[in-house]
Scaffold this motif. Sequence first.
Motif, PDB file in Angstrom:
ATOM      1  N   ILE A  11      -6.190 -39.291 -11.684  1.00  0.00           N
ATOM      2  CA  ILE A  11      -7.285 -38.637 -12.193  1.00  0.00           C
ATOM      3  C   ILE A  11      -7.154 -36.976 -11.924  1.00  0.00           C
ATOM      4  CG2 ILE A  11      -9.695 -38.682 -11.747  1.00  0.00           C
ATOM      5  CD1 ILE A  11      -9.404 -41.457 -10.195  1.00  0.00           C
ATOM      6  N   ARG A  34     -14.792 -41.878 -10.616  1.00  0.00           N
ATOM      7  CA  ARG A  34     -14.378 -42.290 -11.823  1.00  0.00           C
ATOM      8  C   ARG A  34     -14.932 -43.719 -12.138  1.00  0.00           C
ATOM      9  NH1 ARG A  34      -9.680 -41.406 -14.705  1.00  0.00           N
ATOM     10  NH2 ARG A  34      -9.432 -42.584 -16.734  1.00  0.00           N
ATOM     11  N   LEU A  37     -18.616 -42.862 -13.562  1.00  0.00           N
ATOM     12  CA  LEU A  37     -18.665 -42.141 -14.858  1.00  0.00           C
ATOM     13  C   LEU A  37     -18.187 -43.014 -16.124  1.00  0.00           C
ATOM     14  CD1 LEU A  37     -17.414 -38.414 -13.962  1.00  0.00           C
ATOM     15  CD2 LEU A  37     -19.938 -39.346 -14.139  1.00  0.00           C
ATOM     16  N   ALA A  38     -17.207 -44.029 -15.516  1.00  0.00           N
ATOM     17  CA  ALA A  38     -16.963 -45.005 -16.504  1.00  0.00           C
ATOM     18  C   ALA A  38     -17.925 -45.895 -17.100  1.00  0.00           C
ATOM     19  CB  ALA A  38     -15.792 -45.668 -16.061  1.00  0.00           C
ATOM     20  N   TYR A 206     -15.672 -36.707 -18.191  1.00  0.00           N
ATOM     21  CA  TYR A 206     -14.868 -38.092 -18.259  1.00  0.00           C
ATOM     22  C   TYR A 206     -14.868 -38.366 -19.707  1.00  0.00           C
ATOM     23  CZ  TYR A 206     -14.762 -43.022 -18.571  1.00  0.00           C
ATOM     24  OH  TYR A 206     -14.165 -44.104 -18.602  1.00  0.00           O
ATOM     25  N   HIS A 207     -15.824 -38.250 -20.523  1.00  0.00           N
ATOM     26  CA  HIS A 207     -15.785 -38.562 -21.825  1.00  0.00           C
ATOM     27  C   HIS A 207     -14.401 -37.872 -22.624  1.00  0.00           C
ATOM     28  CE1 HIS A 207     -17.126 -39.129 -26.250  1.00  0.00           C
ATOM     29  NE2 HIS A 207     -16.803 -37.635 -26.317  1.00  0.00           N
ATOM     30  N   SER A 209     -11.742 -36.472 -21.244  1.00  0.00           N
ATOM     31  CA  SER A 209     -10.472 -36.955 -20.596  1.00  0.00           C
ATOM     32  C   SER A 209     -10.000 -38.251 -21.289  1.00  0.00           C
ATOM     33  CB  SER A 209     -10.622 -37.365 -19.207  1.00  0.00           C
ATOM     34  OG  SER A 209     -11.494 -38.657 -18.945  1.00  0.00           O
ATOM     35  N   ARG A 210     -11.027 -39.066 -22.071  1.00  0.00           N
ATOM     36  CA  ARG A 210     -10.692 -40.269 -22.908  1.00  0.00           C
ATOM     37  C   ARG A 210     -10.476 -40.083 -24.183  1.00  0.00           C
ATOM     38  NH1 ARG A 210     -12.513 -45.116 -20.741  1.00  0.00           N
ATOM     39  NH2 ARG A 210     -13.176 -45.783 -22.747  1.00  0.00           N
TER      40      ARG A 210
END
Length: 212
Positions: A11, A34, A37-38, A206-207, A209-210
Amino acid sequence: MPEIERLSNAITWIDLSFVERERTPEWAIQAGIRCHLAGISLRDASQYLDELGVQRSHVAIHEWVHKADLQPISTVTADQLAVDEKMIRLHGQEFWLYGAVDPQTNEILHVSLFPTTTKQTTQWFLAELHRRYQLDDVIFLVDDADYLAPVLAEDGYRFRILAHGNRNAIERVFWEVERRTSSFANSFSHVELKTAQNWFEAFAVYHNSRQS
């Protein structure tokens, strides 16, 4: 739980400098943030940590998310930017969420939350966005919302009114935001504007990072 199983990756986007006096191990704080936020509820994230031997309440995880002060940082890779505004409900209260998404990468560049939508709030959002990214050469993709196109025209930005195509990038983000905020009312009990704004910025990190 499949979503939890995918959280074992490093992370790298969470700055834990706020935890100097925390009694919880950093890896557990990372996992708690995490998880939530996931898409996992605060209570389920708390239960997951409990299974790993760390007993912390859902309130503690909620505080970690906001203390982390995550901010979306990206770059504009295309000559177009999808921008929109949407009314959302947080714990029974109405707010207006403004967002900007790079349609080439699907990354969220900026989000701002306001208690209403007016010409002034639209100008504030666009001014913040421009300060961050210097968007002189970008074409904004907007729908026929009340304020976006008129303000863009008045302030000299280039824009195109578009119902579909690349502008769908912002619609997909708003759909996910709406789904999440309706599912996690406990994140926004007695909601304050700053608390909700922090959550949306963390969600944007988070978004993004994906997308890589």
